[in-house]
Design a protein around this motif. Structure first.
Motif, mmCIF file in Angstrom:
data_model
loop_
_atom_site.group_PDB
_atom_site.id
_atom_site.type_symbol
_atom_site.label_atom_id
_atom_site.label_comp_id
_atom_site.label_asym_id
_atom_site.label_seq_id
_atom_site.Cartn_x
_atom_site.Cartn_y
_atom_site.Cartn_z
ATOM 1 N N ILE A 1 0.852 -1.181 0.000
ATOM 2 C CA ILE A 1 0.000 0.000 0.000
ATOM 3 C C ILE A 1 0.895 1.241 0.000
ATOM 4 O O ILE A 1 1.798 1.352 0.836
ATOM 5 C CB ILE A 1 -0.923 0.032 1.227
ATOM 6 N N GLN A 2 0.648 2.151 -0.904
ATOM 7 C CA GLN A 2 1.352 3.424 -0.922
ATOM 8 C C GLN A 2 0.336 4.536 -0.637
ATOM 9 O O GLN A 2 -0.827 4.439 -1.030
ATOM 10 C CB GLN A 2 2.024 3.672 -2.275
ATOM 11 N N ASN A 3 0.784 5.579 0.048
ATOM 12 C CA ASN A 3 -0.127 6.676 0.369
ATOM 13 C C ASN A 3 0.576 8.011 0.251
ATOM 14 O O ASN A 3 1.802 8.106 0.387
ATOM 15 C CB ASN A 3 -0.703 6.498 1.781
ATOM 16 N N GLU A 4 -0.212 9.028 0.010
ATOM 17 C CA GLU A 4 0.299 10.397 -0.068
ATOM 18 C C GLU A 4 -0.780 11.333 0.462
ATOM 19 O O GLU A 4 -1.939 11.252 0.050
ATOM 20 C CB GLU A 4 0.649 10.753 -1.515
ATOM 21 N N VAL A 5 -0.400 12.204 1.399
ATOM 22 C CA VAL A 5 -1.335 13.130 2.027
ATOM 23 C C VAL A 5 -0.805 14.546 1.854
ATOM 24 O O VAL A 5 0.356 14.818 2.193
ATOM 25 C CB VAL A 5 -1.514 12.817 3.531
ATOM 26 N N ASP A 6 -1.642 15.448 1.336
ATOM 27 C CA ASP A 6 -1.184 16.829 1.171
ATOM 28 C C ASP A 6 -1.531 17.647 2.409
ATOM 29 O O ASP A 6 -2.138 17.159 3.364
ATOM 30 C CB ASP A 6 -1.760 17.451 -0.108
ATOM 31 N N GLY A 7 -1.150 18.916 2.402
ATOM 32 C CA GLY A 7 -1.338 19.777 3.562
ATOM 33 C C GLY A 7 -2.790 20.063 3.888
ATOM 34 O O GLY A 7 -3.112 20.465 5.012
ATOM 35 N N ALA A 8 -3.690 19.844 2.922
ATOM 36 C CA ALA A 8 -5.112 20.070 3.155
ATOM 37 C C ALA A 8 -5.826 18.818 3.639
ATOM 38 O O ALA A 8 -7.033 18.847 3.902
ATOM 39 C CB ALA A 8 -5.772 20.577 1.874
ATOM 40 N N PRO A 70 -5.621 4.411 10.140
ATOM 41 C CA PRO A 70 -5.338 3.046 9.677
ATOM 42 C C PRO A 70 -5.749 2.838 8.227
ATOM 43 O O PRO A 70 -6.645 3.505 7.706
ATOM 44 C CB PRO A 70 -6.187 2.188 10.610
ATOM 45 N N LEU A 71 -5.102 1.888 7.584
ATOM 46 C CA LEU A 71 -5.438 1.472 6.223
ATOM 47 C C LEU A 71 -5.446 -0.048 6.165
ATOM 48 O O LEU A 71 -4.554 -0.691 6.715
ATOM 49 C CB LEU A 71 -4.409 1.988 5.215
ATOM 50 N N THR A 72 -6.415 -0.594 5.470
ATOM 51 C CA THR A 72 -6.458 -2.038 5.261
ATOM 52 C C THR A 72 -6.878 -2.320 3.824
ATOM 53 O O THR A 72 -7.853 -1.739 3.336
ATOM 54 C CB THR A 72 -7.450 -2.722 6.211
ATOM 55 N N ALA A 73 -6.124 -3.169 3.164
ATOM 56 C CA ALA A 73 -6.483 -3.632 1.826
ATOM 57 C C ALA A 73 -6.785 -5.113 1.888
ATOM 58 O O ALA A 73 -6.068 -5.878 2.534
ATOM 59 C CB ALA A 73 -5.350 -3.365 0.839
ATOM 60 N N GLN A 74 -7.859 -5.511 1.226
ATOM 61 C CA GLN A 74 -8.254 -6.924 1.181
ATOM 62 C C GLN A 74 -8.424 -7.330 -0.274
ATOM 63 O O GLN A 74 -9.078 -6.627 -1.048
ATOM 64 C CB GLN A 74 -9.554 -7.125 1.950
ATOM 65 N N VAL A 75 -7.816 -8.449 -0.627
ATOM 66 C CA VAL A 75 -7.886 -8.936 -2.007
ATOM 67 C C VAL A 75 -8.391 -10.375 -1.996
ATOM 68 O O VAL A 75 -7.806 -11.242 -1.340
ATOM 69 C CB VAL A 75 -6.514 -8.871 -2.711
ATOM 70 N N ASP A 93 -1.792 -1.202 6.946
ATOM 71 C CA ASP A 93 -0.810 -0.128 6.970
ATOM 72 C C ASP A 93 -1.447 1.056 7.676
ATOM 73 O O ASP A 93 -2.566 0.956 8.194
ATOM 74 C CB ASP A 93 -0.395 0.230 5.536
ATOM 75 N N SER A 94 -0.759 2.184 7.704
ATOM 76 C CA SER A 94 -1.328 3.404 8.277
ATOM 77 C C SER A 94 -0.620 4.602 7.651
ATOM 78 O O SER A 94 0.432 4.468 7.028
ATOM 79 C CB SER A 94 -1.176 3.426 9.804
ATOM 80 N N PHE A 95 -1.219 5.761 7.804
ATOM 81 C CA PHE A 95 -0.569 7.003 7.371
ATOM 82 C C PHE A 95 -0.854 8.070 8.426
ATOM 83 O O PHE A 95 -1.754 7.901 9.265
ATOM 84 C CB PHE A 95 -1.078 7.446 5.997
ATOM 85 N N TYR A 96 -0.085 9.125 8.407
ATOM 86 C CA TYR A 96 -0.346 10.187 9.373
ATOM 87 C C TYR A 96 -0.480 11.537 8.661
ATOM 88 O O TYR A 96 0.063 11.739 7.568
ATOM 89 C CB TYR A 96 0.740 10.254 10.446
ATOM 90 N N PHE A 97 -1.229 12.411 9.298
ATOM 91 C CA PHE A 97 -1.450 13.761 8.807
ATOM 92 C C PHE A 97 -0.744 14.734 9.747
ATOM 93 O O PHE A 97 -1.105 14.864 10.906
ATOM 94 C CB PHE A 97 -2.950 14.055 8.751
ATOM 95 N N LEU A 192 -8.139 18.034 18.942
ATOM 96 C CA LEU A 192 -8.005 18.145 17.489
ATOM 97 C C LEU A 192 -7.103 17.065 16.915
ATOM 98 O O LEU A 192 -6.650 17.174 15.769
ATOM 99 C CB LEU A 192 -7.457 19.530 17.111
ATOM 100 N N ASN A 193 -6.850 16.025 17.707
ATOM 101 C CA ASN A 193 -5.950 14.948 17.271
ATOM 102 C C ASN A 193 -6.727 13.663 17.010
ATOM 103 O O ASN A 193 -7.810 13.446 17.549
ATOM 104 C CB ASN A 193 -4.880 14.681 18.326
ATOM 105 N N HIS A 194 -6.120 12.810 16.187
ATOM 106 C CA HIS A 194 -6.719 11.513 15.862
ATOM 107 C C HIS A 194 -5.679 10.421 16.089
ATOM 108 O O HIS A 194 -4.518 10.561 15.710
ATOM 109 C CB HIS A 194 -7.172 11.480 14.399
ATOM 110 N N TYR A 195 -6.112 9.321 16.726
ATOM 111 C CA TYR A 195 -5.209 8.227 17.054
ATOM 112 C C TYR A 195 -5.781 6.926 16.506
ATOM 113 O O TYR A 195 -7.001 6.744 16.455
ATOM 114 C CB TYR A 195 -5.041 8.095 18.568
ATOM 115 N N SER A 196 -4.901 6.036 16.140
ATOM 116 C CA SER A 196 -5.356 4.725 15.673
ATOM 117 C C SER A 196 -4.336 3.669 16.037
ATOM 118 O O SER A 196 -3.143 3.952 16.216
ATOM 119 C CB SER A 196 -5.584 4.735 14.152
ATOM 120 N N GLY A 197 -4.815 2.447 16.144
ATOM 121 C CA GLY A 197 -3.946 1.316 16.422
ATOM 122 C C GLY A 197 -4.547 0.061 15.824
ATOM 123 O O GLY A 197 -5.725 0.029 15.447
#
Length: 239
Positions: A1-8, A70-75, A93-97, A192-197
């Motif tokens: 899994i690849q991810n990209e998050v912009d400033g917005a 969090p991110l999850t891909a299922q195939v 996987d996961s990503f952060y902002f 204003l924060n978000h947490y995941s596990g």
């Protein structure tokens, strides 16, 4: 899994699939799970040995709170075009902002084996002094189902508190595998924060040869074996 998050907070995702086997695979159904929702991606009819393909997904909703998600891909795929076996692969996987905030809620999963159903014991611990309003999603492969936990489950975990609860899980009809991976995704917001596990585990079922209809004959056979073993040692001791 690849991810990209912009400033917005706009999220772009990509899923790369590769057939590392020696035979083609067929009817691939990839999907993403995020924010307690699901997004199906383009269906693939066939993937040759050694072939790889990257699928892009822009369906993830924008993120607003700073933190980790969090991110999850299922195939799902079939080993043959017709009459083969259905297989499932789950990748997490996961990503952060802006900041990679770490969750203060941890836990583990333990499985108690059964033949028709299995019990997964969930143990959670809040390591902070403040309460957490948790939202949880249990990700099961298509071969499994649970009436106790479907969709999103939520509850409050106070500062320093631990919680233990059970989830009963069933195999769907005609399933003979006895080990399945499971994933429990946990999210909560704080100011204003978000947490995941993520907590991972394995659900175990008794193998078919140990089903109820075979337990009695096996028990009788073991009892007879003990009688013959005792008789054998008695004769040897006399000699």
């Amino acid at each position: 899994i690849q991810n990209e998050v912009d400033g917005a907070g706009n999220v772009q995702l990509a899923l790369t699939l590769k057939n590392s086997g020696s035979q083609p695979i067929h009817h691939l159904h990839p999907m993403f799970h995020f924010h307690h929702s699901m997004s199906r991606m383009t269906k693939l009819m066939r993937l040759e040995p050694g072939q790889s393909i990257t699928l892009e997904n822009d369906k993830h909703p924008p993120v607003m709170r700073v933190g980790r998600y969090p991110l999850t891909a299922q195939v799902e795929y079939w080993t043959r075009p017709e009459g083969g076996m259905k297989q499932t692969i789950i990748a997490t996987d996961s990503f952060y902002f802006k900041e990679p905030l770490e969750s203060q809620v941890t836990g583990r999963l333990e499985s108690m084996t059964g033949s028709e159903s299995s019990i997964v014991k969930v143990m959670l611990q809040n390591h902070s002094d403040s309460l957490k309003n948790l939202r949880m999603m249990l990700l099961l492969p298509p071969e499994l189902e649970s009436n106790d936990f479907s969709g999103v489950m939520g509850f409050t975990l106070r500062g320093g508190e631990s919680k233990v609860f059970d989830i009963r899980i069933f195999r769907r009809e005609n399933q003979r595998e006895d080990r399945f991976p499971v994933h429990l995704m946990i999210e909560y917001g704080e100011m204003l924060n978000h947490y995941s596990g993520e907590i991972t585990g394995v659900v175990r079922f008794s193998p078919d040869w140990y089903s109820v209809e075979y337990q009695i004959p096996i028990t009788i056979l073991a009892f007879i074996s003990l009688i013959f073993l005792g008789y054998y040692y008695r004769i040897n001791n006399k000699n």
